[in-house]
Scaffold this motif. Structure first.
Motif, mmCIF file in Angstrom:
data_model
loop_
_atom_site.group_PDB
_atom_site.id
_atom_site.type_symbol
_atom_site.label_atom_id
_atom_site.label_comp_id
_atom_site.label_asym_id
_atom_site.label_seq_id
_atom_site.Cartn_x
_atom_site.Cartn_y
_atom_site.Cartn_z
ATOM 1 N N ALA A 154 -1.698 7.376 -26.118
ATOM 2 C CA ALA A 154 -2.892 8.069 -25.634
ATOM 3 C C ALA A 154 -2.571 8.821 -24.355
ATOM 4 O O ALA A 154 -1.673 8.437 -23.598
ATOM 5 N N ARG A 155 -3.330 9.877 -24.133
ATOM 6 C CA ARG A 155 -3.219 10.644 -22.896
ATOM 7 C C ARG A 155 -4.621 10.945 -22.396
ATOM 8 O O ARG A 155 -5.494 11.341 -23.174
ATOM 9 N N PHE A 156 -4.825 10.729 -21.100
ATOM 10 C CA PHE A 156 -6.127 10.974 -20.482
ATOM 11 C C PHE A 156 -5.948 11.830 -19.229
ATOM 12 O O PHE A 156 -4.972 11.662 -18.492
ATOM 13 N N VAL A 157 -6.907 12.703 -18.991
ATOM 14 C CA VAL A 157 -7.047 13.370 -17.697
ATOM 15 C C VAL A 157 -8.340 12.846 -17.084
ATOM 16 O O VAL A 157 -9.408 12.905 -17.715
ATOM 17 N N PRO A 216 -6.970 14.905 -9.384
ATOM 18 C CA PRO A 216 -7.099 14.378 -10.749
ATOM 19 C C PRO A 216 -5.879 13.540 -11.129
ATOM 20 O O PRO A 216 -4.808 13.634 -10.509
ATOM 21 N N LEU A 217 -6.049 12.733 -12.180
ATOM 22 C CA LEU A 217 -5.002 11.815 -12.608
ATOM 23 C C LEU A 217 -4.746 11.990 -14.096
ATOM 24 O O LEU A 217 -5.676 11.999 -14.900
ATOM 25 N N VAL A 218 -3.478 12.124 -14.441
ATOM 26 C CA VAL A 218 -3.052 12.152 -15.842
ATOM 27 C C VAL A 218 -2.429 10.802 -16.171
ATOM 28 O O VAL A 218 -1.493 10.361 -15.492
ATOM 29 N N LEU A 219 -2.961 10.135 -17.204
ATOM 30 C CA LEU A 219 -2.432 8.853 -17.670
ATOM 31 C C LEU A 219 -1.856 9.029 -19.060
ATOM 32 O O LEU A 219 -2.505 9.610 -19.933
ATOM 33 N N SER A 220 -0.654 8.499 -19.256
ATOM 34 C CA SER A 220 -0.055 8.490 -20.585
ATOM 35 C C SER A 220 0.328 7.063 -20.917
ATOM 36 O O SER A 220 1.068 6.415 -20.169
#
Length: 223
Positions: free
Chosen positions: A184-187, A77-81
């Motif tokens: 924003a933060r996405f998983v 998985p990838l965490v984007l901030s």
């Protein structure tokens, strides 16, 4: 102390004009106006949400190496901030909180990257000053931010305020457009589906990184 508690404490000192800030009431009023207008625009509601497919991207890290979302997702998985820039103290505190959470993120098999419109030298400065063990990728013209529904244009009155603060975004970003991403933060799961999304048009509000860890644990179980 939670991340939001630290942000609130900084905001209280800044708005009270405590040294070294000496903030004028007119400055605070202008910032509040811009935030209220962005909230009222409904822009955050149009950003990508959990269940949507994340746009693929290839961006350069501070050393000029191309980083592909597809390659990162092949590993887990990838965490984007999304990060506004080295000039934003709220964003830097957010990065520091993410750095503290990095071991937990990595133990769950995930990668973590930040995305910013700023150029490589400023990203290197951000990495160095915040002691980061993850990269800040340069997003020229906020194109990836736009694909996630995060890009917005600063109103003219806020541009003038930023210029007075020496926050010259065209210089920081190498782009004349005066645009920024909403924080924003996405998983993102390995199939490219967004599993967690937190978008806030108020740049002083940030989720604690701990909130996304159960989502990452769930992604690990599914894998």
């Amino acid at each position: 102390m939670s991340l939001q508690d630290r942000l609130d404490a900084f905001k209280a000192d800044f708005e009270a004009g405590k040294p070294p800030y000496e903030t004028r009431p007119a400055v605070i009023e202008t910032m509040h106006r811009a935030t209220a207008e962005l909230i009222a625009s409904g822009a955050a509601g149009r950003a990508l949400k959990a269940g949507d497919k994340a746009p693929a991207f290839i961006l350069n890290d501070p050393e000029g190496n191309a980083v592909s979302s597809a390659d990162l997702l092949a590993k887990g998985p990838l965490v984007l901030s999304f990060y506004r820039g080295v000039w934003c103290p709220y964003c830097n505190m957010d990065l520091q909180a993410l750095q503290a959470a990095l071991p937990a993120v990595q133990n769950l098999g995930a990668s973590l990257v930040a995305i910013s419109p700023q150029n490589a030298p400023n990203s290197r400065k951000s990495v160095r000053q915040n002691g980061l063990g993850f990269p800040i990728l340069s997003d020229p013209h906020n194109d990836v931010a736009a694909a996630f529904g995060l890009r917005f244009e600063l109103p003219d009155y806020l541009v003038e305020l930023y210029k007075g603060f020496k926050n010259d975004l065209p210089t920081f970003n190498g782009d004349p457009s005066w645009t920024l991403p909403m924080p924003a933060r996405f998983v993102i799961g390995q199939d490219g589906t967004i599993l967690y999304a937190e978008v806030n048009p108020d740049y002083t509000r940030r989720p604690d990184p701990e909130e996304m860890l159960p989502v990452l644990r769930g992604a690990l179980v599914k894998a």
